[in-house]
Design an enzyme around this catalytic site. Structure first.
Site, PDB file in Angstrom:
ATOM      1  CE  LYS A 147      -1.859  -1.006   3.987  1.00  0.00           C
ATOM      2  NZ  LYS A 147      -1.149  -2.294   4.215  1.00  0.00           N
ATOM      3  NE  ARG A 154       6.802  -0.644  10.413  1.00  0.00           N
ATOM      4  CZ  ARG A 154       5.690  -0.548   9.688  1.00  0.00           C
ATOM      5  NH1 ARG A 154       5.708   0.032   8.498  1.00  0.00           N
ATOM      6  NH2 ARG A 154       4.558  -1.017  10.137  1.00  0.00           N
ATOM      7  NE  ARG A 206       7.318  -2.878   6.207  1.00  0.00           N
ATOM      8  CZ  ARG A 206       6.011  -2.650   6.274  1.00  0.00           C
ATOM      9  NH1 ARG A 206       5.400  -1.937   5.338  1.00  0.00           N
ATOM     10  NH2 ARG A 206       5.315  -3.164   7.265  1.00  0.00           N
TER      11      ARG A 206
HETATM   12  P1  ADP Z   1       2.320  -1.785   3.223  1.00  0.00           P
HETATM   13  O1  ADP Z   1       2.337  -0.288   3.190  1.00  0.00           O
HETATM   14  O2  ADP Z   1       1.098  -2.365   2.575  1.00  0.00           O
HETATM   15  O3  ADP Z   1       2.561  -2.343   4.579  1.00  0.00           O
HETATM   16  P2  ADP Z   1       4.888  -1.607   1.823  1.00  0.00           P
HETATM   17  O4  ADP Z   1       4.599  -0.724   0.665  1.00  0.00           O
HETATM   18  O5  ADP Z   1       5.667  -1.053   2.946  1.00  0.00           O
HETATM   19  O6  ADP Z   1       3.530  -2.303   2.327  1.00  0.00           O
HETATM   20  O7  ADP Z   1       5.640  -2.901   1.244  1.00  0.00           O
HETATM   21  C1  ADP Z   1       6.054  -3.960   2.126  1.00  0.00           C
HETATM   22  C2  ADP Z   1       7.435  -4.456   1.672  1.00  0.00           C
HETATM   23  O8  ADP Z   1       7.326  -5.122   0.418  1.00  0.00           O
HETATM   24  C3  ADP Z   1       8.446  -3.342   1.463  1.00  0.00           C
HETATM   25  O9  ADP Z   1       9.711  -3.838   1.818  1.00  0.00           O
HETATM   26  C4  ADP Z   1       8.373  -3.061  -0.041  1.00  0.00           C
HETATM   27  O10 ADP Z   1       9.603  -2.546  -0.560  1.00  0.00           O
HETATM   28  C5  ADP Z   1       8.068  -4.444  -0.610  1.00  0.00           C
HETATM   29  N1  ADP Z   1       7.187  -4.416  -1.780  1.00  0.00           N
HETATM   30  C6  ADP Z   1       6.183  -3.535  -2.065  1.00  0.00           C
HETATM   31  N2  ADP Z   1       5.569  -3.850  -3.223  1.00  0.00           N
HETATM   32  C7  ADP Z   1       6.187  -4.968  -3.686  1.00  0.00           C
HETATM   33  C8  ADP Z   1       5.999  -5.800  -4.852  1.00  0.00           C
HETATM   34  N3  ADP Z   1       5.047  -5.546  -5.763  1.00  0.00           N
HETATM   35  N4  ADP Z   1       6.811  -6.864  -4.985  1.00  0.00           N
HETATM   36  C9  ADP Z   1       7.770  -7.143  -4.060  1.00  0.00           C
HETATM   37  N5  ADP Z   1       7.989  -6.410  -2.946  1.00  0.00           N
HETATM   38  C10 ADP Z   1       7.214  -5.337  -2.750  1.00  0.00           C
HETATM   39  P1  ADP Z   2       1.534  -1.561   7.374  1.00  0.00           P
HETATM   40  O1  ADP Z   2       1.673  -0.556   6.266  1.00  0.00           O
HETATM   41  O2  ADP Z   2       2.653  -2.517   7.382  1.00  0.00           O
HETATM   42  O3  ADP Z   2       0.207  -2.226   7.417  1.00  0.00           O
HETATM   43  P2  ADP Z   2       1.223   0.746   9.028  1.00  0.00           P
HETATM   44  O4  ADP Z   2       2.434   1.592   8.987  1.00  0.00           O
HETATM   45  O5  ADP Z   2       0.065   1.136   8.176  1.00  0.00           O
HETATM   46  O6  ADP Z   2       1.671  -0.733   8.705  1.00  0.00           O
HETATM   47  O7  ADP Z   2       0.699   0.611  10.514  1.00  0.00           O
HETATM   48  C1  ADP Z   2       1.542   0.212  11.558  1.00  0.00           C
HETATM   49  C2  ADP Z   2       0.716   0.085  12.827  1.00  0.00           C
HETATM   50  O8  ADP Z   2       0.156   1.373  13.153  1.00  0.00           O
HETATM   51  C3  ADP Z   2      -0.491  -0.838  12.737  1.00  0.00           C
HETATM   52  O9  ADP Z   2      -0.147  -2.190  12.974  1.00  0.00           O
HETATM   53  C4  ADP Z   2      -1.387  -0.259  13.832  1.00  0.00           C
HETATM   54  O10 ADP Z   2      -0.932  -0.632  15.125  1.00  0.00           O
HETATM   55  C5  ADP Z   2      -1.144   1.237  13.702  1.00  0.00           C
HETATM   56  N1  ADP Z   2      -2.119   1.869  12.792  1.00  0.00           N
HETATM   57  C6  ADP Z   2      -1.855   2.454  11.592  1.00  0.00           C
HETATM   58  N2  ADP Z   2      -2.979   2.930  11.042  1.00  0.00           N
HETATM   59  C7  ADP Z   2      -4.001   2.642  11.901  1.00  0.00           C
HETATM   60  C8  ADP Z   2      -5.405   2.863  11.888  1.00  0.00           C
HETATM   61  N3  ADP Z   2      -6.020   3.466  10.860  1.00  0.00           N
HETATM   62  N4  ADP Z   2      -6.115   2.425  12.957  1.00  0.00           N
HETATM   63  C9  ADP Z   2      -5.509   1.809  13.974  1.00  0.00           C
HETATM   64  N5  ADP Z   2      -4.211   1.550  14.049  1.00  0.00           N
HETATM   65  C10 ADP Z   2      -3.434   1.965  13.020  1.00  0.00           C
END
Ligand code: ADP
Ligand code: ADP
Ligand code: ZN
Length: 214
Positions: free
Chosen positions: A13, A160, A127
């Site tokens: 995302k 993280r 990541r």
């Molecule tokens: P989210 O915001 O949904 O938690 P991230 O954008 O941080 O996900 O992506 C999670 C991990 O996967 C990061 O290390 C990112 O660089 C990697 N990643 C994101 N998109 C892809 C993809 N299409 N293929 C492989 N790795 C990806």
């Molecule tokens: P990822 O992209 O890997 O899903 P985020 O950076 O979006 O992780 O979120 C990390 C953490 O921050 C979540 O696991 C949750 O604890 C908290 N968090 C983020 N956004 C929200 C939300 N909209 N509501 C509740 N908790 C949140």
């Protein structure tokens, strides 16, 4: 252009939201980034949020909703925005819709970046996040050109705390229980668009731009 990004933790995302924000010149609003900035700055909100985040749990809606609604009323959100990581519960989505309705607005797209659970733990363990600017890398799929420091700002990259495999499992369970119902919520509204998030990140982005420009 107002967009909600949906998908499991690690689905990509944030990666896609940053690319969309750059291309369409709208702000990228990530609640995770906002909480992490608060933790780094030692605020009261950061202290409270960290207790939940470290356990892989969601931060309570009471601490989350007003923060986002306030952010959306700022000047730079007038031409639209990309919400990444919010809403994550049905009450958050309802509060967002109510706030939009008050201004005579509505969400345009909910984009579900679909990645099966099997792929997620690998994504997360690779990541790396920048402690300076929040940029995200992957040791295999998207490495920093500068090794273990950030390409953008030169700060150190870290795994993280909540990306450790035990916490990722918990976050996936929480995702299925509390966030996945939003797929039906936005399907009912007629704005859900799904993309295959297992593709290369540039192909995922192409699929998203096709949706936004259809
Ligand atoms: P989210 O915001 O949904 O938690 P991230 O954008 O941080 O996900 O992506 C999670 C991990 O996967 C990061 O290390 C990112 O660089 C990697 N990643 C994101 N998109 C892809 C993809 N299409 N293929 C492989 N790795 C990806
Ligand atoms: P990822 O992209 O890997 O899903 P985020 O950076 O979006 O992780 O979120 C990390 C953490 O921050 C979540 O696991 C949750 O604890 C908290 N968090 C983020 N956004 C929200 C939300 N909209 N509501 C509740 N908790 C949140
Ligand atoms: Zn950086």
């Amino acid at each position: 252009m107002k967009i909600v990004m949906l998908g499991a933790p690690g689905a990509g995302k944030g990666t896609q939201a940053k690319m969309i924000a750059a291309k369409y010149e709208v702000p990228h609003i990530s609640t995770g980034d906002i909480f992490r900035a608060n933790i780094k700055n030692g605020t009261e909100l950061g202290r409270k949020a960290k207790e939940y985040m470290d356990q892989g749990l969601l931060v309570p809606d009471e601490l989350t909703v007003d923060l986002v609604i306030d952010r959306l009323s700022q000047e730079d959100c007038k031409k639209g925005y990309i919400l990444d990581g919010f809403p994550r519960t049905i009450p958050q989505a309802e509060a967002l819709d109510a706030a939009l309705a008050k201004r005579g607005e509505k969400m345009d797209y909910a984009i579900d970046v679909d990645v099966p659970d099997e792929n997620i733990v690998n994504r997360m363990s690779g990541r790396r996040a920048c402690t300076g600017c929040g940029a995200t890398y992957h040791i295999v799929h998207n490495p920093s050109g500068k090794g273990d420091v950030c390409e953008v700002c030169g700060e150190v990259l870290v795994l993280r705390d909540d990306d450790k495999p035990e916490t990722v499992q918990k976050r996936l369970t929480v995702y299925h229980d509390q966030t996945q119902p939003l797929i039906d919520y936005y399907t009912t509204q007629g704005i859900l668009k799904a993309v295959d998030g297992t593709q290369d990140m540039n192909d995922v982005f192409t699929a998203i731009t096709k949706i936004l420009e259809a």
